[in-house]
Write an enzyme that holds these catalytic residues in place. Structure first.
Site, PDB file in Angstrom:
ATOM      1  CG  ASN A  52      48.476   1.389 -40.117  1.00  0.00           C
ATOM      2  OD1 ASN A  52      49.729   1.167 -40.523  1.00  0.00           O
ATOM      3  ND2 ASN A  52      47.574   0.454 -40.018  1.00  0.00           N
ATOM      4  CD1 TRP A  53      51.870   7.000 -42.433  1.00  0.00           C
ATOM      5  CD2 TRP A  53      54.011   7.109 -43.187  1.00  0.00           C
ATOM      6  NE1 TRP A  53      52.061   8.273 -42.439  1.00  0.00           N
ATOM      7  CE2 TRP A  53      53.456   8.195 -42.840  1.00  0.00           C
ATOM      8  CE3 TRP A  53      55.351   6.767 -43.456  1.00  0.00           C
ATOM      9  CZ2 TRP A  53      54.399   9.319 -43.006  1.00  0.00           C
ATOM     10  CZ3 TRP A  53      56.177   7.822 -43.852  1.00  0.00           C
ATOM     11  CH2 TRP A  53      55.600   9.055 -43.587  1.00  0.00           C
TER      12      TRP A  53
ATOM     13  N   GLY B 178      39.842   1.333 -45.603  1.00  0.00           N
ATOM     14  CA  GLY B 178      40.371   1.492 -46.902  1.00  0.00           C
ATOM     15  C   GLY B 178      39.191   1.789 -48.034  1.00  0.00           C
TER      16      GLY B 178
ATOM     17  N   GLY C  46      44.405   5.382 -41.549  1.00  0.00           N
ATOM     18  CA  GLY C  46      45.212   4.949 -42.745  1.00  0.00           C
ATOM     19  C   GLY C  46      45.598   5.981 -43.766  1.00  0.00           C
TER      20      GLY C  46
HETATM   21  C1  PEP Z   1      43.540   1.621 -41.080  1.00  0.00           C
HETATM   22  O1  PEP Z   1      44.091   0.776 -41.853  1.00  0.00           O
HETATM   23  O2  PEP Z   1      43.657   1.481 -39.783  1.00  0.00           O
HETATM   24  C2  PEP Z   1      42.650   2.544 -41.410  1.00  0.00           C
HETATM   25  C3  PEP Z   1      41.869   2.929 -40.856  1.00  0.00           C
HETATM   26  O3  PEP Z   1      42.740   2.641 -42.668  1.00  0.00           O
HETATM   27  P1  PEP Z   1      41.882   3.906 -43.767  1.00  0.00           P
HETATM   28  O4  PEP Z   1      42.130   5.263 -42.747  1.00  0.00           O
HETATM   29  O5  PEP Z   1      42.701   4.009 -44.879  1.00  0.00           O
HETATM   30  O6  PEP Z   1      40.541   3.267 -43.826  1.00  0.00           O
END
Ligand code: PEP
Length: 251
Positions: A11-12, A171, A231
């Site tokens: 997921n960009w 995040g 993410g």
């Molecule tokens: C997301 O936003 O779906 C996610 C899992 O972000 P991250 O991997 O950066 O925690």
């Protein structure tokens, strides 16, 4: 894992420019044959879905969208993009109910389910995100929150994927323990089984929240985890390919 083909989705979010689509080509080269054993998906910003799909039309990387309108039909909805438009642009999946949509845009389970239904109607596979906040976890409400989001957000029919994404793990740098991930994935499958019976065994449930090249393999080994929604670590081919190649199915 049964007959469920792993899915590892990137997921960009609102990151990148057209030039960054080159990362997807680099990813395809790096993962090589693993791309036929694992469904690998990149969901770039809406502005780049069509060019990403065109550039990667020969496979193996699938392209998806990050959100869609709940409206199936063309309508006067300034700024909205329908699932049918994303399908026309070459998308195969769409993420719905991400915690950023639920929290920042106030999306409810009812709206998420409408979006998932619109996606299915357009021939896309929705990835329906669910997950508890830190406050809900501290209050011992994980099972209640997650099962109620699953019941309220998944479509009544058609193929879909569920992503368990604890909001507090997105995040940041911490993840639930492997035992906690296993427990919530089992709970989600039980919740799906109560509604869909044996079909629940064929439904993919992803883990998402701070997955990175270091922790991916141990998360993929957890019972009931059918892949990941990633993410930050999906933005660069070097990181995302290391995650994909860490899946046992890639061997
Ligand atoms: C997301 O936003 O779906 C996610 C899992 O972000 P991250 O991997 O950066 O925690």
């Amino acid at each position: 894992m049964g007959s469920r083909k792993p899915l590892i989705a990137g997921n960009w979010k609102m990151h990148g420019r057209a030039a960054d689509l080159a990362e997807i080509g680099a990813l395809a080269e790096t993962i090589g044959a693993a791309g036929s054993k694992i469904d690998v998906l990149i969901c770039p910003p809406a502005a780049f879905v069509q060019s990403a799909a065109w550039q990667n039309r020969a496979g193996p990387i699938l392209i998806g969208a990050q959100d869609c309108s709940p409206n199936a039909a063309d309508a006067a909805r300034t700024g909205e993009i329908s699932a049918a438009m994303f399908a026309d642009a070459g998308a195969r999946y769409v993420i719905v109910g991400h915690s950023e949509r639920r929290q920042i845009h106030g999306e409810t389970d009812v709206l998420v389910r409408q979006k998932a239904g619109a996606a299915i109607e357009a021939g896309l596979t929705p990835i329906v995100c669910v997950g508890e906040t830190q406050a809900e976890r501290s209050a011992g409400r994980v099972a209640e929150i997650v099962s109620s989001q699953v019941r309220g957000s998944v479509p009544g029919q058609g193929a879909f994927v569920v992503a368990y994404e604890p909001v507090w793990a997105i995040g940041g740098s911490s993840t639930p323990t492997l035992a906690e991930i296993a427990e919530v994935h089992a709970l989600i499958r039980e919740t799906l089984a109560a509604q869909f019976g044996g079909q629940a065994n064929d439904m993919r449930i992803l883990y998402g929240g701070s997955v990175n090249p270091k922790n991916a393999s141990e998360i993929f080994a957890v019972d009931g985890v059918d892949g990941a929604l990633v993410g930050r670590a999906s933005l660069k081919a070097a990181d995302f390919s290391a995650i994909i190649l860490g899946h046992p199915a890639a061997a």
